[in-house]
Design a protein around this motif. Structure first.
Motif, PDB file in Angstrom:
ATOM      1  N   TYR A 114       0.837  -1.196   0.000  1.00 18.22           N
ATOM      2  CA  TYR A 114       0.000   0.000   0.000  1.00 18.22           C
ATOM      3  C   TYR A 114       0.879   1.256   0.000  1.00 18.22           C
ATOM      4  O   TYR A 114       1.796   1.366   0.809  1.00 18.22           O
ATOM      5  N   PRO A 115       0.620   2.218  -0.906  1.00 15.54           N
ATOM      6  CA  PRO A 115       1.415   3.448  -0.975  1.00 15.54           C
ATOM      7  C   PRO A 115       0.900   4.492   0.014  1.00 15.54           C
ATOM      8  O   PRO A 115      -0.058   5.221  -0.254  1.00 15.54           O
ATOM      9  N   LEU A 116       1.530   4.597   1.154  1.00  8.03           N
ATOM     10  CA  LEU A 116       1.095   5.499   2.215  1.00  8.03           C
ATOM     11  C   LEU A 116       1.896   6.797   2.146  1.00  8.03           C
ATOM     12  O   LEU A 116       3.074   6.791   1.817  1.00  8.03           O
ATOM     13  N   GLU A 117       1.238   7.895   2.487  1.00 11.29           N
ATOM     14  CA  GLU A 117       1.954   9.177   2.535  1.00 11.29           C
ATOM     15  C   GLU A 117       1.523   9.958   3.763  1.00 11.29           C
ATOM     16  O   GLU A 117       0.322   9.997   4.095  1.00 11.29           O
ATOM     17  N   PHE A 118       2.494  10.573   4.421  1.00  9.14           N
ATOM     18  CA  PHE A 118       2.254  11.296   5.667  1.00  9.14           C
ATOM     19  C   PHE A 118       2.722  12.737   5.508  1.00  9.14           C
ATOM     20  O   PHE A 118       3.785  12.996   4.947  1.00  9.14           O
TER      21      PHE A 118
END
Length: 344
Positions: A129-133
Motif C-alpha cells: 500500500y502506498p502510504l503518505e504522511f
C-alpha cells in the motif's frame, strides 16, 4: 477461552513516538482527467481547489485543508497515494525512523510537490500500500455554511479508506504498530475464528482505515462524510436526474458495522467512492471492539439490497515504487464461502 482473532481485535495499539491524526486524502490516477473532474466537481459537487498541467485538486465543503482528493492524468488507473495527516513536523521524522527499522521503501517529497502542502514522507508498507504522511498544508476558508452555494449531497469532508487485504490479520497487526485501534470487526465462528473485516481508527469515529478480505493489496474505496441520510438520497436523485444512475453500484442502505447510511458510486475509471453518514463516537479510552459474526446477515447490510459481486471482487490497483501497478494475490478467507446471507 478467547480465540486468536478475538485477542487480536482487542490488542491495545502500540504506544508510538509519532501521532498519526487521521486519514486525510487519496490520489487517483485517471485515464481521462476532464471526465473525472466532471464526475467529482459537477456531478458530486466537490470544490476545485487547484489545477496543474496534469492534475486537479478537490475538497469537500466543510474542509479547511487545501485538498483531500487528487486526480492525476495517467495511462493506467490506479490509487497512487493514501494520505494521512500527522500532528507535527517532528512526527514525520519519527515515522521515517520507524519505517527505516522495518526496511521499507520510503521517499521524502519536498514542500510544494503538491499545491499548498509542506514536505511529506511516502512509504510502501510490507503489503504494497502506498502510504503518505504530511503535516503542513495550506488552509482554506470553510464553505460549511455557504448553503446558497452547496451542490450535490453536499460532500463535506474526507472520512476513511477501505483496503482490500489478502491477509487481514497480518495487515491488522501492521496498523496496530502505527497506533491504530479497532472499533468493530467481522469474523467467522468456531475455534478457528478468522477475521474477514476490521475497522481501525485514530480520530474518534468508527474508522480511518478499514480492512476487507479480498484480492489485494488494492483500494476498495475511499469515503466522504455526508451530514445526514437525506444528503445521500439527494445525491442519488441528482445523479439519476442527470441520467447517471448507472454509477450507483450499491445502496442506498445502512451498514450493521459502523451504523453508516451509505451509497457506493463508481467513477469513470471504476474507482469506488462511498458517501457516508451516521457513524458514532469512539473516543473513550475503554471503548471495546464490537464483534459481528460473519453469519449475521445484518453485519454488512443492516438493511438494503444485496451487494453485487463487483463490490467484493473489484477494486483499484495500487501504484508501486517502480511506477507500475502492485502485484496482487487472492485472499486467504472469503465471507461468501460461509454460505450465509452476509453478502446481502
Amino acid at each position: 477461552m478467547s480465540t486468536t482473532a478475538e485477542q487480536l481485535a482487542n490488542t491495545a495499539p502500540a504506544a508510538t513516538p509519532f501521532d498519526i491524526m487521521r486519514a486525510a486524502f487519496v490520489e487517483l490516477q485517471v485515464t481521462d482527467l476532464a471526465a473525472s473532474e466532471h464526475f467529482y466537481a459537477e456531478l458530486l459537487g466537490m470544490i476545485v481547489s487547484a489545477r496543474t498541467g496534469d492534475a486537479v485538486y478537490l475538497r469537500g465543503w466543510e474542509e479547511r485543508q487545501h485538498h483531500s482528493l487528487i486526480l492525476r492524468q495517467a495511462p493506467v488507473p490506479t490509487a497512487a497515494r493514501l494520505g494521512f495527516r500527522v500532528g507535527s513536523e517532528h512526527d514525520l521524522d519519527r515515522l521515517d525512523e520507524h519505517f527505516a527499522g522495518m526496511h521499507l521503501t520510503a521517499r521524502w517529497l519536498p514542500a510544494g510537490s503538491d499545491p499548498g502542502v509542506g514536505r511529506s514522507l511516502r512509504v510502501w508498507d510490507p503489503f504494497g500500500y502506498p502510504l503518505e504522511f504530511f503535516h503542513a498544508i495550506e488552509q482554506c476558508e470553510t464553505q460549511h455554511q455557504r448553503f446558497d452555494l452547496h451542490r450535490g449531497a453536499p460532500i463535506l469532508r474526507f472520512d476513511h479508506l477501505n483496503l482490500h487485504a489478502p491477509r487481514v490479520e497480518e495487515t491488522f497487526r501492521f496498523w496496530l504498530e502505527l497506533g491504530f485501534r479497532c472499533s468493530e470487526y467481522i469474523s467467522t465462528d468456531g475455534d478457528d475464528e478468522r477475521i474477514t473485516g476490521a475497522w481501525l481508527l485514530r480520530k474518534p469515529t468508527v474508522h480511518d482505515v478499514a480492512l476487507t478480505a479480498g484480492t489485494g493489496p488494492r483500494l476498495h474505496h475511499f469515503a466522504y462524510w455526508i451530514a445526514e441520510p437525506a444528503g445521500v438520497l439527494r445525491a442519488c436523485d441528482q445523479l439519476a436526474g442527470g441520467y447517471h444512475s448507472e454509477v450507483i453500484e450499491r445502496g442506498p442502505g445502512r451498514h450493521g458495522v459502523s451504523n453508516a447510511f451509505f451509497v457506493y458510486l463508481r467513477d469513470p475509471d471504476g474507482h469506488r467512492i462511498e458517501l457516508y453518514s451516521c457513524d458514532y463516537y469512539t473516543g473513550d479510552p475503554d471503548h471495546k471492539p464490537l464483534r459481528w459474526s460473519v453469519n449475521d446477515p445484518r453485519c454488512r447490510s443492516f438493511w438494503g439490497a444485496r451487494a453485487p459481486d463487483s463490490w467484493y471482487d473489484e477494486s483499484s490497483r495500487l501504484l508501486g515504487p517502480d511506477g507500475a501497478p502492485v502485484a496482487t494475490e487472492p485472499a486467504n478467507v472469503d465471507e461468501r464461502d460461509q454460505h450465509t446471507e452476509v453478502f446481502a
